[in-house]
Motif scaffolding. Structure first.
Motif, short mmCIF file in Angstrom:
data_model
loop_
_atom_site.label_atom_id
_atom_site.label_comp_id
_atom_site.label_asym_id
_atom_site.label_seq_id
_atom_site.Cartn_x
_atom_site.Cartn_y
_atom_site.Cartn_z
N PRO A 123 16.62 -12.71 -36.98
CA PRO A 123 16.18 -11.64 -36.08
C PRO A 123 17.29 -11.27 -35.10
N THR B 137 16.72 -8.67 -38.78
CA THR B 137 15.38 -8.12 -38.63
C THR B 137 15.06 -7.86 -37.16
N GLN B 138 13.98 -7.14 -36.93
CA GLN B 138 13.58 -6.82 -35.56
C GLN B 138 12.77 -7.94 -34.91
N SER B 139 12.16 -8.80 -35.71
CA SER B 139 11.29 -9.83 -35.15
C SER B 139 11.29 -11.08 -36.02
N HIS C 150 8.55 -12.44 -37.13
CA HIS C 150 7.55 -12.19 -38.18
C HIS C 150 8.19 -11.47 -39.37
N GLU C 151 9.00 -10.47 -39.05
CA GLU C 151 9.68 -9.73 -40.11
C GLU C 151 10.66 -10.65 -40.84
N ARG C 152 11.33 -11.52 -40.10
CA ARG C 152 12.25 -12.48 -40.71
C ARG C 152 11.53 -13.35 -41.73
#
Length: 196
Positions: free
Chosen positions: A68, A87-89, A91-93
């Protein structure tokens, strides 16, 4: 037979107390490259994370990092990876790491490693994916956790077939052999009794 082209490794961004932890990361890296399996991991160039990526790259394998933006500087993103996804977060990672991988292995690590392992195992239990999950138990690092998980199963909070989904080995090649032969248990899909 399960096709394993990439494995997501969860592990520490520190080196830990024992040299055995880093040595195991290098041994696992060697096993991955020898089988032409890509490394998917958290993208850092430090700690055990850096050690496994460095060894994969040194041996000519592919190391794909996912980190992230907020941690790219803090965890010191590895500068020489085959691919680095920012990634932005968190969770996205984790979602991207799960999508890119055909299986998951936890090496020694801290709270983040444990959180990632338990989440991906939970997703397997719920049938969100059918990919193998396991632990490389280096120098007894996970002994106490394994005993506790057996206790959780004995106390009937985890079904035996769900407990068995989390494979444990001390040898990376034995673990990878089990992954190739992995058969996920059937998952019961719950239906709302009011649905027709």
């Amino acid at each position: 037979m399960t096709t394993i082209n990439s494995i997501c490794i969860y592990c520490g961004s520190s080196s830990g107390r024992l040299e055995a932890y880093g040595a195991a990361a290098q041994t696992l890296a060697t096993a991955l490259v020898s089988r032409n399996i890509r490394l998917i991991y958290g993208g850092a160039g430090i700690g055990i994370m850096g050690m496994i990526a460095d060894q994969v790259l040194h041996l000519g394998g592919q190391a794909i990092g996912v980190i992230p933006k907020a941690l790219a500087h803090k965890e010191v993103a590895h500068p020489n990876l085959t691919e680095l996804h920012v990634t932005q977060s968190m969770h996205e990672r984790k979602m991207l790491m799960a999508e890119l991988a055909d299986g998951f292995i936890a090496l020694p690590g801290g709270i983040g490693t444990l959180e990632e392992l338990f989440e991906i195992w939970t997703w397997a239990q719920l049938g969100f994916h059918q990919k193998p999950c396991g632990v490389l138990n280096v120098a007894g690092y996970y002994d106490a956790l394994i005993s506790f998980l057996d206790h959780v199963a004995a106390e009937q909070f985890v079904k035996p077939h769900h407990r068995a989904m989390l494979m444990v080995e001390t040898d990376p090649n034995l673990l990878l052999d089990r992954y190739v032969n992995y058969q996920p248990p059937a998952v019961k899909h719950w239906v709302n009794k009011h649905e027709t």
